[in-house]
Design a protein around this motif. Structure first.
Motif, PDB file in Angstrom:
ATOM      1  N   SER A  30       0.848  -1.201   0.000  1.00 33.29           N
ATOM      2  CA  SER A  30       0.000   0.000   0.000  1.00 33.29           C
ATOM      3  C   SER A  30       0.879   1.244   0.000  1.00 33.29           C
ATOM      4  O   SER A  30       2.049   1.200   0.384  1.00 33.29           O
ATOM      5  N   GLN A  31       0.271   2.351  -0.416  1.00 30.98           N
ATOM      6  CA  GLN A  31       1.004   3.617  -0.408  1.00 30.98           C
ATOM      7  C   GLN A  31       1.362   4.023   1.017  1.00 30.98           C
ATOM      8  O   GLN A  31       2.438   4.562   1.267  1.00 30.98           O
ATOM      9  N   ALA A  32       0.495   3.711   1.960  1.00 32.54           N
ATOM     10  CA  ALA A  32       0.761   4.027   3.367  1.00 32.54           C
ATOM     11  C   ALA A  32       1.959   3.220   3.877  1.00 32.54           C
ATOM     12  O   ALA A  32       2.834   3.754   4.579  1.00 32.54           O
ATOM     13  N   ASP A  33       2.044   1.924   3.528  1.00 31.53           N
ATOM     14  CA  ASP A  33       3.182   1.092   3.951  1.00 31.53           C
ATOM     15  C   ASP A  33       4.478   1.590   3.323  1.00 31.53           C
ATOM     16  O   ASP A  33       5.514   1.650   3.980  1.00 31.53           O
ATOM     17  N   TYR A  34       4.394   1.957   2.030  1.00 28.38           N
ATOM     18  CA  TYR A  34       5.583   2.454   1.341  1.00 28.38           C
ATOM     19  C   TYR A  34       6.065   3.751   1.982  1.00 28.38           C
ATOM     20  O   TYR A  34       7.254   3.915   2.280  1.00 28.38           O
ATOM     21  N   THR A  35       5.152   4.669   2.210  1.00 34.02           N
ATOM     22  CA  THR A  35       5.503   5.959   2.815  1.00 34.02           C
ATOM     23  C   THR A  35       6.065   5.761   4.220  1.00 34.02           C
ATOM     24  O   THR A  35       7.085   6.356   4.587  1.00 34.02           O
ATOM     25  N   GLY A  36       5.418   4.923   5.005  1.00 30.43           N
ATOM     26  CA  GLY A  36       5.890   4.655   6.370  1.00 30.43           C
ATOM     27  C   GLY A  36       7.286   4.048   6.382  1.00 30.43           C
ATOM     28  O   GLY A  36       8.145   4.445   7.185  1.00 30.43           O
ATOM     29  N   ALA A  37       7.541   3.101   5.470  1.00 30.29           N
ATOM     30  CA  ALA A  37       8.854   2.469   5.400  1.00 30.29           C
ATOM     31  C   ALA A  37       9.924   3.478   4.999  1.00 30.29           C
ATOM     32  O   ALA A  37      11.037   3.478   5.553  1.00 30.29           O
ATOM     33  N   ALA A  38       9.604   4.349   4.049  1.00 28.03           N
ATOM     34  CA  ALA A  38      10.570   5.351   3.599  1.00 28.03           C
ATOM     35  C   ALA A  38      10.896   6.324   4.730  1.00 28.03           C
ATOM     36  O   ALA A  38      12.066   6.659   4.967  1.00 28.03           O
ATOM     37  N   ILE A  39       9.889   6.753   5.437  1.00 27.64           N
ATOM     38  CA  ILE A  39      10.108   7.691   6.549  1.00 27.64           C
ATOM     39  C   ILE A  39      10.925   7.016   7.661  1.00 27.64           C
ATOM     40  O   ILE A  39      11.874   7.604   8.192  1.00 27.64           O
ATOM     41  N   ARG A  40      10.574   5.771   8.006  1.00 30.66           N
ATOM     42  CA  ARG A  40      11.334   5.040   9.034  1.00 30.66           C
ATOM     43  C   ARG A  40      12.798   4.846   8.622  1.00 30.66           C
ATOM     44  O   ARG A  40      13.704   4.947   9.433  1.00 30.66           O
ATOM     45  N   TYR A  41      13.028   4.572   7.341  1.00 29.15           N
ATOM     46  CA  TYR A  41      14.387   4.368   6.830  1.00 29.15           C
ATOM     47  C   TYR A  41      15.265   5.575   7.151  1.00 29.15           C
ATOM     48  O   TYR A  41      16.359   5.452   7.687  1.00 29.15           O
ATOM     49  N   PHE A  42      14.778   6.761   6.794  1.00 29.64           N
ATOM     50  CA  PHE A  42      15.570   7.965   7.030  1.00 29.64           C
ATOM     51  C   PHE A  42      15.646   8.310   8.512  1.00 29.64           C
ATOM     52  O   PHE A  42      16.714   8.687   9.012  1.00 29.64           O
ATOM     53  N   ALA A  43      14.563   8.157   9.221  1.00 33.50           N
ATOM     54  CA  ALA A  43      14.533   8.520  10.643  1.00 33.50           C
ATOM     55  C   ALA A  43      15.427   7.608  11.483  1.00 33.50           C
ATOM     56  O   ALA A  43      16.181   8.074  12.333  1.00 33.50           O
ATOM     57  N   GLU A  44      15.361   6.296  11.248  1.00 34.00           N
ATOM     58  CA  GLU A  44      16.161   5.352  12.038  1.00 34.00           C
ATOM     59  C   GLU A  44      17.644   5.524  11.797  1.00 34.00           C
ATOM     60  O   GLU A  44      18.464   5.239  12.669  1.00 34.00           O
ATOM     61  N   ARG A  45      18.020   5.974  10.623  1.00 38.22           N
ATOM     62  CA  ARG A  45      19.444   6.137  10.301  1.00 38.22           C
ATOM     63  C   ARG A  45      19.933   7.561  10.544  1.00 38.22           C
ATOM     64  O   ARG A  45      21.104   7.855  10.374  1.00 38.22           O
ATOM     65  N   GLY A  46      19.012   8.441  10.910  1.00 37.68           N
ATOM     66  CA  GLY A  46      19.371   9.830  11.151  1.00 37.68           C
ATOM     67  C   GLY A  46      19.838  10.545   9.898  1.00 37.68           C
ATOM     68  O   GLY A  46      20.711  11.407   9.963  1.00 37.68           O
ATOM     69  N   LEU A  47      19.259  10.176   8.766  1.00 40.72           N
ATOM     70  CA  LEU A  47      19.684  10.733   7.474  1.00 40.72           C
ATOM     71  C   LEU A  47      18.788  11.885   7.052  1.00 40.72           C
ATOM     72  O   LEU A  47      17.603  11.932   7.378  1.00 40.72           O
TER      73      LEU A  47
END
Length: 175
Positions: A30-47
């Motif tokens: 889903s678009q929500a899962d994709y968006t959530g994963a992308a946001i988590r990717y950057f947030a968890e890595r501090g990027l």
């Protein structure tokens, strides 16, 4: 307005929404899962998600740091499990050698005093006995060193029984 009270909505430019739709469909999420994963990717890595070059550099630096930590940890473990026991054994051998040499010096002085009262025939007999004893000792040293080296070569570095065999070989050498 979101229908689920546990979700929020975000406005994105139309071209970004088009990319989101296309990629979510390609990955069958889903678009929500994709968006959530992308946001988590950057947030968890501090990027920073907008700075492409910095993002890649940060990822590489994180990986290099992790690798460096692993190598440093490995070296510390090697020092604890291999190098320190080797150093202890070398020191033990050195101290033992020095004590044996001192004892040998005392024995030679005592023997010299005793031999000074012997006849020439008795001295020759003692010399022959000493030559035989020296040859036996050199043969024993050679045999024990070869056995220890063979054991180490057969076990190989990093194998679990190496330290046990090295300890036994060193104990045999010191006897």
């Amino acid at each position: 307005m979101p229908t689920n009270p546990g979700t929020k909505s975000v406005n994105v430019p139309a071209d970004t929404h088009h990319l989101l739709s296309k990629e979510a469909k390609r990955l069958q999420i889903s678009q929500a899962d994709y968006t959530g994963a992308a946001i988590r990717y950057f947030a968890e890595r501090g990027l920073h998600p907008v700075e492409d070059v910095a993002r890649e550099g940060q990822l590489i630096m994180q990986q290099v740091k992790k690798l460096g930590d692993r190598v440093f940890g490995y070296l510390q473990e090697e020092e604890r499990s291999l190098l320190m026991p080797m150093l202890a054994e070398m020191l033990r051998s050195r101290v033992t050698l020095e004590r044996v040499l001192r004892l040998n010096e005392i024995l030679v002085n005592n023997l010299t005093q005793q031999l000074s009262g012997l006849s020439e025939a008795q001295l020759n007999e003692q010399r022959e006995g000493l030559k035989k004893l020296r040859a036996q000792n050199e043969d024993m040293i050679e045999r024990q060193v070869n056995e220890a080296l063979t054991t180490v070569q057969n076990e190989g570095p990093g194998k679990s029984n190496t330290e046990v065999h090295l300890g036994k070989a060193a104990a045999t050498l010191s006897q």
